[in-house]
Design an enzyme around this catalytic site. Structure first.
Site, PDB file in Angstrom:
ATOM      1  N   ARG A   1       0.985  -1.233  -0.125  1.00 10.10           N
ATOM      2  CA  ARG A   1       0.024   0.134   0.073  1.00 10.10           C
ATOM      3  C   ARG A   1       0.922   1.269   0.051  1.00 10.10           C
ATOM      4  O   ARG A   1       1.915   1.299   0.790  1.00 10.10           O
ATOM      5  CB  ARG A   1      -0.933  -0.143   1.202  1.00 10.10           C
ATOM      6  CG  ARG A   1      -1.932   1.010   1.237  1.00 10.10           C
ATOM      7  CD  ARG A   1      -2.766   1.204   2.524  1.00 10.10           C
ATOM      8  NE  ARG A   1      -2.194   1.967   3.524  1.00 10.10           N
ATOM      9  CZ  ARG A   1      -2.739   2.370   4.577  1.00 10.10           C
ATOM     10  NH1 ARG A   1      -3.992   2.120   4.860  1.00 10.10           N
ATOM     11  NH2 ARG A   1      -2.013   3.075   5.472  1.00 10.10           N
TER      12      ARG A   1
ATOM     13  N   TYR B   1      -2.966  11.007   7.434  1.00  9.18           N
ATOM     14  CA  TYR B   1      -3.101   9.621   7.581  1.00  9.18           C
ATOM     15  C   TYR B   1      -2.189   8.898   6.882  1.00  9.18           C
ATOM     16  O   TYR B   1      -2.020   8.863   5.582  1.00  9.18           O
ATOM     17  CB  TYR B   1      -4.434   9.171   6.927  1.00  9.18           C
ATOM     18  CG  TYR B   1      -4.668   7.723   7.053  1.00  9.18           C
ATOM     19  CD1 TYR B   1      -4.926   6.989   8.263  1.00  9.18           C
ATOM     20  CD2 TYR B   1      -4.632   6.927   6.045  1.00  9.18           C
ATOM     21  CE1 TYR B   1      -4.917   5.507   8.422  1.00  9.18           C
ATOM     22  CE2 TYR B   1      -4.613   5.499   5.873  1.00  9.18           C
ATOM     23  CZ  TYR B   1      -4.933   4.921   7.118  1.00  9.18           C
ATOM     24  OH  TYR B   1      -4.878   3.767   7.141  1.00  9.18           O
TER      25      TYR B   1
ATOM     26  N   ASP C   1      -5.179   4.023   0.064  1.00 13.49           N
ATOM     27  CA  ASP C   1      -6.256   4.048   0.888  1.00 13.49           C
ATOM     28  C   ASP C   1      -6.643   5.613   0.895  1.00 13.49           C
ATOM     29  O   ASP C   1      -5.747   6.616   1.324  1.00 13.49           O
ATOM     30  CB  ASP C   1      -6.104   3.677   2.312  1.00 13.49           C
ATOM     31  CG  ASP C   1      -7.388   3.577   3.274  1.00 13.49           C
ATOM     32  OD1 ASP C   1      -8.164   4.088   2.935  1.00 13.49           O
ATOM     33  OD2 ASP C   1      -6.999   2.860   4.444  1.00 13.49           O
TER      34      ASP C   1
ATOM     35  N   HIS D   1      -9.271   6.479   2.478  1.00 13.46           N
ATOM     36  CA  HIS D   1      -9.741   6.889   4.067  1.00 13.46           C
ATOM     37  C   HIS D   1     -10.910   7.925   4.333  1.00 13.46           C
ATOM     38  O   HIS D   1     -10.971   8.681   4.887  1.00 13.46           O
ATOM     39  CB  HIS D   1      -8.456   7.272   4.778  1.00 13.46           C
ATOM     40  CG  HIS D   1      -8.627   6.568   6.458  1.00 13.46           C
ATOM     41  ND1 HIS D   1      -8.885   7.222   7.473  1.00 13.46           N
ATOM     42  CD2 HIS D   1      -8.187   5.268   6.647  1.00 13.46           C
ATOM     43  CE1 HIS D   1      -8.802   6.226   8.370  1.00 13.46           C
ATOM     44  NE2 HIS D   1      -8.221   5.120   7.852  1.00 13.46           N
TER      45      HIS D   1
ATOM     46  N   GLU E   1      -9.002   1.984  -1.877  1.00 11.23           N
ATOM     47  CA  GLU E   1      -9.687   1.847  -0.672  1.00 11.23           C
ATOM     48  C   GLU E   1     -10.611   2.983  -0.018  1.00 11.23           C
ATOM     49  O   GLU E   1     -10.045   4.151  -0.026  1.00 11.23           O
ATOM     50  CB  GLU E   1      -8.697   1.203   0.329  1.00 11.23           C
ATOM     51  CG  GLU E   1      -9.349   0.805   1.855  1.00 11.23           C
ATOM     52  CD  GLU E   1      -8.204   0.365   2.335  1.00 11.23           C
ATOM     53  OE1 GLU E   1      -7.247  -0.239   2.355  1.00 11.23           O
ATOM     54  OE2 GLU E   1      -8.627   0.286   3.925  1.00 11.23           O
TER      55      GLU E   1
ATOM     56  N   GLU F   1     -13.781  -1.524   6.351  1.00 13.58           N
ATOM     57  CA  GLU F   1     -13.282  -1.628   7.362  1.00 13.58           C
ATOM     58  C   GLU F   1     -14.064  -1.353   8.435  1.00 13.58           C
ATOM     59  O   GLU F   1     -14.018  -1.911   9.680  1.00 13.58           O
ATOM     60  CB  GLU F   1     -11.874  -1.258   7.526  1.00 13.58           C
ATOM     61  CG  GLU F   1     -11.962   0.298   7.512  1.00 13.58           C
ATOM     62  CD  GLU F   1     -10.243   0.782   7.314  1.00 13.58           C
ATOM     63  OE1 GLU F   1      -9.506   0.302   6.498  1.00 13.58           O
ATOM     64  OE2 GLU F   1     -10.067   1.749   7.690  1.00 13.58           O
TER      65      GLU F   1
ATOM     66  N   ARG G   1     -13.744  -5.444   2.813  1.00 17.56           N
ATOM     67  CA  ARG G   1     -12.390  -4.949   3.660  1.00 17.56           C
ATOM     68  C   ARG G   1     -12.653  -5.205   5.329  1.00 17.56           C
ATOM     69  O   ARG G   1     -11.716  -5.076   5.924  1.00 17.56           O
ATOM     70  CB  ARG G   1     -12.168  -3.578   3.679  1.00 17.56           C
ATOM     71  CG  ARG G   1     -11.489  -2.878   2.332  1.00 17.56           C
ATOM     72  CD  ARG G   1      -9.973  -3.322   2.523  1.00 17.56           C
ATOM     73  NE  ARG G   1      -9.339  -2.537   3.557  1.00 17.56           N
ATOM     74  CZ  ARG G   1      -8.361  -2.964   4.093  1.00 17.56           C
ATOM     75  NH1 ARG G   1      -7.842  -4.202   4.027  1.00 17.56           N
ATOM     76  NH2 ARG G   1      -7.659  -2.284   5.009  1.00 17.56           N
TER      77      ARG G   1
ATOM     78  N   GLU H   1      -4.364  -7.858   4.460  1.00 15.80           N
ATOM     79  CA  GLU H   1      -3.530  -6.783   4.966  1.00 15.80           C
ATOM     80  C   GLU H   1      -2.592  -7.254   6.070  1.00 15.80           C
ATOM     81  O   GLU H   1      -3.261  -8.078   6.812  1.00 15.80           O
ATOM     82  CB  GLU H   1      -4.541  -5.616   5.404  1.00 15.80           C
ATOM     83  CG  GLU H   1      -3.724  -4.352   5.713  1.00 15.80           C
ATOM     84  CD  GLU H   1      -4.683  -3.186   6.261  1.00 15.80           C
ATOM     85  OE1 GLU H   1      -5.696  -3.369   6.707  1.00 15.80           O
ATOM     86  OE2 GLU H   1      -3.950  -1.994   6.281  1.00 15.80           O
TER      87      GLU H   1
ATOM     88  N   TRP I   1     -12.008  11.587   8.916  1.00 12.01           N
ATOM     89  CA  TRP I   1     -10.965  11.229   8.839  1.00 12.01           C
ATOM     90  C   TRP I   1     -10.306  10.054   8.131  1.00 12.01           C
ATOM     91  O   TRP I   1     -11.117   8.928   8.430  1.00 12.01           O
ATOM     92  CB  TRP I   1     -10.348  11.296  10.620  1.00 12.01           C
ATOM     93  CG  TRP I   1      -9.081  10.856  10.721  1.00 12.01           C
ATOM     94  CD1 TRP I   1      -7.945  11.604  10.419  1.00 12.01           C
ATOM     95  CD2 TRP I   1      -8.306   9.625  11.135  1.00 12.01           C
ATOM     96  NE1 TRP I   1      -6.752  10.846  10.563  1.00 12.01           N
ATOM     97  CE2 TRP I   1      -7.157   9.693  11.014  1.00 12.01           C
ATOM     98  CE3 TRP I   1      -9.096   8.272  11.231  1.00 12.01           C
ATOM     99  CZ2 TRP I   1      -6.274   8.571  11.138  1.00 12.01           C
ATOM    100  CZ3 TRP I   1      -8.180   7.089  11.587  1.00 12.01           C
ATOM    101  CH2 TRP I   1      -6.795   7.257  11.390  1.00 12.01           C
TER     102      TRP I   1
HETATM  103  O1  EZ4 Z   1      -7.307   3.615   9.882  1.00 14.88           O
HETATM  104  O2  EZ4 Z   1      -7.270   0.578  11.698  1.00 14.88           O
HETATM  105  O3  EZ4 Z   1      -6.710   0.357   5.960  1.00 14.88           O
HETATM  106  N1  EZ4 Z   1      -6.238   0.488   7.230  1.00 14.88           N
HETATM  107  C1  EZ4 Z   1      -6.757   1.734   7.891  1.00 14.88           C
HETATM  108  C2  EZ4 Z   1      -6.504   1.637   9.325  1.00 14.88           C
HETATM  109  C3  EZ4 Z   1      -7.520   2.190   9.958  1.00 14.88           C
HETATM  110  C4  EZ4 Z   1      -7.212   1.933  11.671  1.00 14.88           C
HETATM  111  C5  EZ4 Z   1      -8.187   2.564  12.379  1.00 14.88           C
HETATM  112  O4  EZ4 Z   1      -8.337   1.739  13.730  1.00 14.88           O
HETATM  113  O5  EZ4 Z   1      -7.421   2.113   7.240  1.00 14.88           O
HETATM  114  O6  EZ4 Z   1      -5.017   2.298   9.334  1.00 14.88           O
HETATM  115 CO    CO Z   2      -8.235   1.439   5.477  1.00 13.98          CO
END
Ligand code: EZ4
Ligand code: CO
Length: 410
Positions: free
Chosen positions: A147, A159, A218, A220, A244, A270, A291, A347, A410
């Protein structure tokens, strides 16, 4: 195999983990992961106050009945706290059944569909040189998929960028977004700057590392559907394995718009916790990878149901495996991933040495592939003395604000 004891163990070796341990009258014990990053003690209370009293005296063999009982008898359904608690019970029961049968859990799920699980790691850097170093380091550690996350010019912290600078030396918080302390850390965000920058990063990475290496990214949950569509389209030349969490996706229908505009494969889920969160996006084939982690989706029993549903649409697994999934939750993911036909990728972020001392694991890592090992059950032991050295420490995930002060996803 009657449940005689149910303990909720909280430990914070490199970060907080919540583990359920069930012990039966024939002396077997089973472990389940109930860790919900930044909200750990809510799950502890849910388990201790409301679930543990219901488990004592139950037949540990009745996995499906216990799942249905905990899900339906609460009346209040779904949600991350409830589903993490149910997941922990479910994992512990599979662990127990495996130990009773003398078989690893993947055998009980139908046996191995493959010899190992392709895993991806988290390469990151504030700038390209740092990122390239990180990708090289991952390749040296044996990773065959990475990633890629980078800094964005103009944004202070972002992030997914590994950093040890602000944390206690030796504590594995380099990849971990949650930070210990009484208040969440504030990060900044600018979607336009990000959308301008990211394609140039992937162009540079492809230029340096060639066309073969599977690359993931990602977003996010930060983009609107049309911004996600724009990003997917701009990344098409770089052949991503997946993009992602392009949108927050509580609004499942939003992904129709993204899908209309891009052939970049999409992964999501996730933060989802039941099959209902996936109902429309699987049926309409709006994603390519699921995910969810076993830990946050009601355990092996429920995530298998999600993945069997996904399989009908050629959608594959891409189970969440950050450091906030404990070694017990990771083991559950590996057994499930080995057994199902529609495994995609796993992952995998290595835990810190303290965590590995608390949780003794039996998985193997070879040529970029994971295998859960062949010990009966999930194959993880918890050292109570080690766990007792590290009491809970409050920690929060960060949050975002835009330049004008608005709170952002976030
Ligand atoms: O932000 O697990 O793809 N992985 C992620 C992680 C999440 C954290 C949150 O607890 O997006 O890093
Ligand atoms: Co993620």
């Amino acid at each position: 195999m009657i449940i005689e004891q149910a303990e909720v163990i909280v430990t914070s070796p490199d970060r907080n983990f919540v583990t359920l341990r069930l012990t039966t009258d024939d002396g077997l014990s089973g472990l389940g992961d109930a860790t919900l990053n930044g909200r750990e003690l809510a799950v502890v209370a849910y388990l201790r106050e409301h679930v543990v009293p219901l488990l004592l005296g139950r037949d540990a063999h009745r996995i499906e009945d216990t799942w249905q009982f905990l899900y339906r008898s609460a009346y209040w359904r779904r949600g991350p706290v409830t589903m993490a608690a149910i997941a922990a019970v479910d994992m512990a029961l599979w662990d127990l059944k495996g130990k009773a049968a003398g078989m690893p859990v993947y055998q009980l799920l139908g046996g191995a569909s493959r010899t190992g699980l392709l895993a991806y790691g988290h390469a990151s850097g504030r700038d390209l040189p740092e990122l390239f170093d990180s990708i090289r380091a991952h390749l040296e550690q044996g990773y065959r998929a990475v990633r890629v996350q980078t800094g964005v010019p103009g944004l202070k912290s972002i992030y997914g960028i590994a950093s040890n600078a602000t944390h206690q030396a030796g504590v594995r918080y380099d990849h971990e977004p949650a930070q210990r302390g009484a208040r969440p850390h504030e990060e900044d965000w600018d979607t336009r700057a990000y959308l301008r920058h990211v394609p140039s990063v992937f162009e540079a990475v492809r230029g340096e590392f060639g066309p073969e290496l599977p690359l993931l990214h990602d977003a996010h949950h930060r983009l609107t559907p049309i911004q996600a569509a724009q990003l997917g389209k701009s990344l098409e030349p770089y052949d991503l394995f997946w993009l992602e969490d392009a949108t927050p996706a509580e609004n499942q229908e939003a992904l129709r718009l993204v899908r209309q505009h891009t052939t970049t494969p999409l992964a999501i889920g996730e933060i989802f916790n039941t099959v209902w969160d996936y109902q429309q996006i699987i049926r309409e084939q709006l994603i390519d990878y699921v995910r969810s982690a076993v830990t946050h989706t009601g355990g092996i029993t429920h995530l298998r149901r999600v993945l069997d549903y996904a399989a009908q649409y050629q959608i594959k697994s891409g189970m969440h495996g950050p450091t906030d999934i404990s070694p017990v939750g990771m083991a559950a993911a590996l057994h499930l991933g080995l057994a199902i036909h529609n495994f995609g990728i796993q992952e995998y972020m290595k835990h810190g040495t303290r965590t590995d001392a608390v949780f003794q694991q039996s998985f193997t890592w070879k040529d970029g592939h994971l295998h859960p090992g062949d010990r009966p059950g999930l194959g993880v032991d918890l050292d109570t003395d080690e766990a007792g050295k590290y009491p809970y420490e409050q920690a929060y995930l960060p949050y975002n604000r835009l330049a004008d002060g608005t709170v952002h996803d976030w």
